[in-house]
Design an enzyme around this catalytic site. Structure first.
Site, mmCIF file in Angstrom:
data_model
loop_
_atom_site.group_PDB
_atom_site.id
_atom_site.type_symbol
_atom_site.label_atom_id
_atom_site.label_comp_id
_atom_site.label_asym_id
_atom_site.label_seq_id
_atom_site.Cartn_x
_atom_site.Cartn_y
_atom_site.Cartn_z
ATOM 1 N N LYS A 144 16.193 -4.256 15.361
ATOM 2 C CA LYS A 144 15.779 -4.656 14.012
ATOM 3 C C LYS A 144 16.743 -5.622 13.333
ATOM 4 O O LYS A 144 17.954 -5.525 13.478
ATOM 5 C CB LYS A 144 15.631 -3.414 13.103
ATOM 6 C CG LYS A 144 14.480 -2.511 13.445
ATOM 7 C CD LYS A 144 13.118 -3.168 13.337
ATOM 8 C CE LYS A 144 12.593 -3.287 11.935
ATOM 9 N NZ LYS A 144 12.327 -2.032 11.266
ATOM 10 N N HIS A 194 -5.366 -16.359 -0.515
ATOM 11 C CA HIS A 194 -5.748 -15.005 -0.083
ATOM 12 C C HIS A 194 -4.947 -14.565 1.146
ATOM 13 O O HIS A 194 -5.411 -13.725 1.908
ATOM 14 C CB HIS A 194 -7.245 -14.911 0.230
ATOM 15 C CG HIS A 194 -8.123 -15.500 -0.835
ATOM 16 N ND1 HIS A 194 -8.627 -14.783 -1.900
ATOM 17 C CD2 HIS A 194 -8.560 -16.774 -0.999
ATOM 18 C CE1 HIS A 194 -9.345 -15.585 -2.673
ATOM 19 N NE2 HIS A 194 -9.327 -16.799 -2.147
ATOM 20 N N SER A 240 19.141 -1.741 11.819
ATOM 21 C CA SER A 240 18.637 -0.390 11.634
ATOM 22 C C SER A 240 19.611 0.572 12.304
ATOM 23 O O SER A 240 20.191 0.262 13.337
ATOM 24 C CB SER A 240 17.260 -0.264 12.284
ATOM 25 O OG SER A 240 16.997 1.087 12.593
ATOM 26 N N GLU A 252 13.964 -8.003 0.147
ATOM 27 C CA GLU A 252 13.211 -6.828 -0.309
ATOM 28 C C GLU A 252 13.806 -6.273 -1.607
ATOM 29 O O GLU A 252 13.086 -5.862 -2.513
ATOM 30 C CB GLU A 252 13.225 -5.742 0.766
ATOM 31 C CG GLU A 252 12.451 -6.110 2.011
ATOM 32 C CD GLU A 252 12.676 -5.100 3.124
ATOM 33 O OE1 GLU A 252 11.976 -4.085 3.161
ATOM 34 O OE2 GLU A 252 13.583 -5.317 3.957
#
Ligand code: ARG
Length: 482
Positions: free
Chosen positions: A284, A157, A278, A291
């Site tokens: 970043k 979970h 970024s 992804e």
């Protein structure tokens, strides 16, 4: 073909829009080398059976060989007005060798031809993908070996659950991927039968030798029924379903890479080569590759859906709808192959943060099961032990302590069976090492699983260290954790 080459029945050319709409050469040219191999085998067989003259076979085989060279060198001029790969090759052959080219199609239809080409293309694509899975397995298994001693929380979970080894987690990914490889190779074995000789649908009147072409083309045998052989595309559904499973696994692995490289987890850092910055936020370092792998799974699921819907309700035998099988199959293989490659590089070069994993074990009560199991060894029934452990977790939470922080008298207030040995039992190292059943996270079990996996990889001919090095897995002496 827009030049009335469908023969005597046609008086007008195909409408230009209809020609554009129905051409497939723009994508099925990927079948060319298999198409040519199939034609060479077919021509030779016709020659052996006395259907074609030795001289014609010679001309055909030489002509096709030259076309193959041209295609491979990128010098062949594909013509979309010649509809598909089969017509492009045949018509180029005929321009080159004359009448003999027109004899090649004796006893054959594009229907058995395309079915044969597709099976040959697919089986070689299965081999490529299986090899890519194996390379990822080499990298993962080497990383597992390097990090066999790092402990981390295992999750259910997405809540910290029990301590495990990072290596055990990496080997879980390997187990998923090895099943994917197995499914692909199962499907490959089932599809490796030659449809050639099934003709348009009802075989042929010529005295052909189907086994000869099957053997020459590397098939294990021939298909059983000519109607089925030209209509069957479920081998593609099977293979793309296997790829979909693999893509789903890659997306799950990627999601963990994304999570683990957050500041919140901090379990790993992906290398500069597989992350991006970024344009606005200088701090970043984004796990874009992971992804994208996670996202590309959607395409593969779409490819599988396309194929299934394409075939649903089609009557026997060949229907032109089936031309639409190729783009989703090609896309599914291209996508999964690219994802495998990118993940292999990402995982080879990532740095794992052992101390962050270790400190995550100190919080989250991942030792609560140890407390319960400890009481069980003292004769307490598991259900009561579970209850006591739960109360102690609640108590510790209230007092802002970990279970290991609780004093013996605090523990004994809940159950008198506790003594000094409980502190050893709560140690994550002890907790992991006590799980020494096969398939468990104890060091010896992980080592056994790792050795077994690497043994299978070596049996499949892989030089594990060489593959790992080629993807930049840090070698002995390099820093592999921080
Ligand atoms: N380009 C066609 C396909 O991929 C080849 C078979 C065409 N057969 C036919 N009867 N039109 O399906």
């Amino acid at each position: 073909m827009s030049d009335k080459s469908w023969g005597g029945r046609f008086e007008a050319d195909l409408d230009a829009a209809a020609a554009d709409f129905s051409e497939s050469v723009s994508f099925d040219k990927r079948l060319a080398v298999h198409d040519i191999a199939g034609s060479i085998a077919h021509a030779r067989m016709l020659g052996d059976r006395g259907v074609l003259s030795v001289a014609d076979v010679e001309r055909i085989v030489t002509g096709l060989g030259e076309l193959k060279d041209e295609i491979e060198a990128g010098r062949f001029a594909w013509d979309k007005h010649k509809e598909d790969v089969h017509m492009n090759v045949e018509s180029a052959l005929t321009s080159r060798i004359g009448e003999a080219g027109g004899r090649l199609h004796t006893g054959r239809s594009r229907n058995d031809q395309v079915a044969t080409d597709m099976r040959m293309w697919t089986r070689s694509a299965c081999d490529t993908t299986a090899a890519r899975i194996d390379r990822l397995l080499c990298v993962l298994s080497e990383r597992a070996r390097q990090h066999i001693d790092l402990l981390m929380p295992g999750y259910t979970h997405l809540q910290r659950a029990q301590p495990v080894r990072l290596s055990h987690h990496l080997l879980a990914w390997c187990a998923m991927l090895e099943r994917d490889r197995g499914r692909l190779m199962d499907a490959r074995q089932r599809l490796n039968l030659s449809p050639l000789g099934s003709g348009a649908l009802a075989a042929t009147t010529f005295d052909i030798d189907r086994s000869q072409t099957a053997t020459e083309l590397g098939f294990d045998g021939i298909t059983d029924n000519s109607l089925d052989a030209v209509a069957d595309r479920d081998f593609l559904i099977e293979v793309v379903a296997a790829l979909t499973n693999c893509a789903v696994h890659l997306s799950r692995i990627s999601e963990e890479l994304v999570l683990w490289s957050t500041q919140e987890f901090g379990f790993m850092q992906m290398s500069d080569q597989f992350t991006t910055g970024s344009s606005m936020m200088p701090q970043k370092k984004n796990p874009d590759m992971a992804e994208l792998v996670r996202g590309k799974c959607g395409r593969v699921v779409g490819d599988l859906t396309t194929l299934i819907v394409l075939l649903k309700g089609l009557p026997l035998t060949y229907n032109r709808d089936m031309q639409e099988d190729k783009p989703p199959v090609f896309d599914a293989f291209d996508t999964v192959d690219a994802c495998l490659n990118i993940l292999t590089g990402s995982l080879a070069s990532a740095i794992f943060h052992g101390e962050r994993m270790r400190s995550a074990l100190a919080e989250g009560f991942v030792d609560a099961t140890e407390l319960a199991d400890y009481l069980v060894t003292k004769g307490v029934p598991f259900r009561s032990a579970h209850h006591v452990a739960g109360r102690l977790v609640a108590y510790a939470l209230q007092h802002d302590k970990t279970l290991a922080d609780l004093s013996l008298s605090e523990l004994r207030a809940e159950h008198e069976a506790f003594d000094e040995t409980i502190y050893h039992a709560l140690d994550p190292e002890t907790a992991v090492e006590r799980r020494k059943v096969p398939g468990g996270p104890a060091r010896a079990m992980v080592k056994q699983a790792l050795d077994a996996l690497q043994g299978r990889l070596r049996t499949r001919g892989l030089d594990i260290a060489a593959v790992a090095a080629s993807f930049g897995v840090p070698q002995a002496g390099d820093a592999v954790t921080s």
